[in-house]
Design a protein around this motif. Structure first.
Motif, PDB file in Angstrom:
ATOM      1  N   SER A  80       0.784  -1.378   0.083  1.00 15.96           N
ATOM      2  CA  SER A  80       0.104  -0.145  -0.013  1.00 15.96           C
ATOM      3  C   SER A  80       0.886   1.214   0.114  1.00 15.96           C
ATOM      4  O   SER A  80       0.502   2.342  -0.507  1.00 15.96           O
ATOM      5  N   GLN A  81       2.071   1.204   0.751  1.00 13.68           N
ATOM      6  CA  GLN A  81       2.843   2.560   0.819  1.00 13.68           C
ATOM      7  C   GLN A  81       3.575   2.486  -0.680  1.00 13.68           C
ATOM      8  O   GLN A  81       3.796   3.909  -1.234  1.00 13.68           O
ATOM      9  N   ARG A  82       3.987   1.482  -1.305  1.00  6.46           N
ATOM     10  CA  ARG A  82       4.558   1.476  -2.685  1.00  6.46           C
ATOM     11  C   ARG A  82       3.503   2.312  -3.729  1.00  6.46           C
ATOM     12  O   ARG A  82       3.640   2.992  -4.431  1.00  6.46           O
ATOM     13  N   ASN A  83       2.148   1.784  -3.631  1.00  4.17           N
ATOM     14  CA  ASN A  83       1.087   2.128  -4.356  1.00  4.17           C
ATOM     15  C   ASN A  83       0.859   3.770  -4.181  1.00  4.17           C
ATOM     16  O   ASN A  83       0.663   4.303  -4.987  1.00  4.17           O
ATOM     17  N   LEU A  84       0.775   4.222  -2.841  1.00  6.53           N
ATOM     18  CA  LEU A  84       0.520   5.506  -2.494  1.00  6.53           C
ATOM     19  C   LEU A  84       1.919   6.316  -3.150  1.00  6.53           C
ATOM     20  O   LEU A  84       1.597   7.525  -3.679  1.00  6.53           O
ATOM     21  N   LEU A  85       3.105   5.774  -2.975  1.00  5.05           N
ATOM     22  CA  LEU A  85       4.221   6.463  -3.631  1.00  5.05           C
ATOM     23  C   LEU A  85       4.001   6.957  -5.064  1.00  5.05           C
ATOM     24  O   LEU A  85       4.267   7.832  -5.604  1.00  5.05           O
ATOM     25  N   GLU A  86       3.382   5.713  -5.811  1.00  4.83           N
ATOM     26  CA  GLU A  86       3.281   5.577  -7.373  1.00  4.83           C
ATOM     27  C   GLU A  86       2.391   6.820  -7.517  1.00  4.83           C
ATOM     28  O   GLU A  86       2.487   7.571  -8.534  1.00  4.83           O
ATOM     29  N   SER A  99       8.583   0.110   9.768  1.00  6.20           N
ATOM     30  CA  SER A  99       7.956   0.014   8.744  1.00  6.20           C
ATOM     31  C   SER A  99       7.710   1.504   8.386  1.00  6.20           C
ATOM     32  O   SER A  99       7.673   2.458   8.933  1.00  6.20           O
ATOM     33  N   ILE A 100       7.508   1.585   7.031  1.00  4.93           N
ATOM     34  CA  ILE A 100       7.206   2.958   6.242  1.00  4.93           C
ATOM     35  C   ILE A 100       5.596   3.221   6.601  1.00  4.93           C
ATOM     36  O   ILE A 100       4.817   2.533   6.266  1.00  4.93           O
ATOM     37  N   THR A 101       5.554   4.386   7.225  1.00 11.86           N
ATOM     38  CA  THR A 101       3.956   4.574   7.724  1.00 11.86           C
ATOM     39  C   THR A 101       3.805   6.050   6.782  1.00 11.86           C
ATOM     40  O   THR A 101       4.382   6.486   6.084  1.00 11.86           O
ATOM     41  N   ASP A 102       2.238   6.291   6.649  1.00  7.98           N
ATOM     42  CA  ASP A 102       1.978   7.206   6.024  1.00  7.98           C
ATOM     43  C   ASP A 102       2.583   8.327   6.314  1.00  7.98           C
ATOM     44  O   ASP A 102       2.933   9.325   5.512  1.00  7.98           O
TER      45      ASP A 102
END
Length: 145
Positions: A64-70, A103-106
């Motif tokens: 989900s974090q990768r998708n948000l970055l994209e 972990s990478i958070t929002d």
């Protein structure tokens, strides 16, 4: 002088000006990349550090974090998107390591996104975050710097 030779001369001049402009633009971007590749006092370049932070934090990213970055780099023109993604991911990784996150958070992702984006592009950044319904209040001090 005939009309044909005057027209052809104007065409040549215009072609030369266009080619010089394109070469200067390409040279500018190549020179910027070259400067980022030069080693600093610690022996590593800016790009080396970006790659280091991305590699050190690769396991901290969720899908989900990768998708948000994209989604956040989507407004960047496709030609520069890979460079922007690398720079933003590097800054996010740097922040995650500094704050010793598991972990990478929002919050880390958005803070890294803001810090990695040049001030001149903050209006696009704000527009993108508002489209995602992300509250900018906690990040206002970063945007005001």
């Amino acid at each position: 002088m005939s009309d044909l030779s005057v027209g052809f001369s104007l065409f040549l001049v215009a072609w030369i000006v266009i080619m010089i402009g394109l070469m200067a633009t390409g040279g500018f971007f190549m020179f910027r990349k070259f400067l980022k590749r030069l080693p600093k006092e610690d022996g590593n370049s800016i790009l080396d550090w970006e790659e280091y932070y991305v590699e050190q934090t690769r396991h901290l990213w969720s899908a989900s974090q990768r998708n948000l970055l994209e989604e956040l780099v989507e407004p960047v023109p496709e030609l520069f998107r890979d460079i922007a993604r690398q720079k933003i991911a590097g800054k996010i990784g740097e922040l995650a390591l500094q704050k010793q996150k598991k972990s990478i958070t929002d919050d880390i992702l958005i803070e890294g996104y803001i810090r990695a984006t040049p001030k001149r592009d903050h209006k696009f950044l704000i527009r993108t975050l508002e489209k995602k319904d992300i509250d900018l209040t906690p990040y206002q001090p970063l945007l005001d710097q």
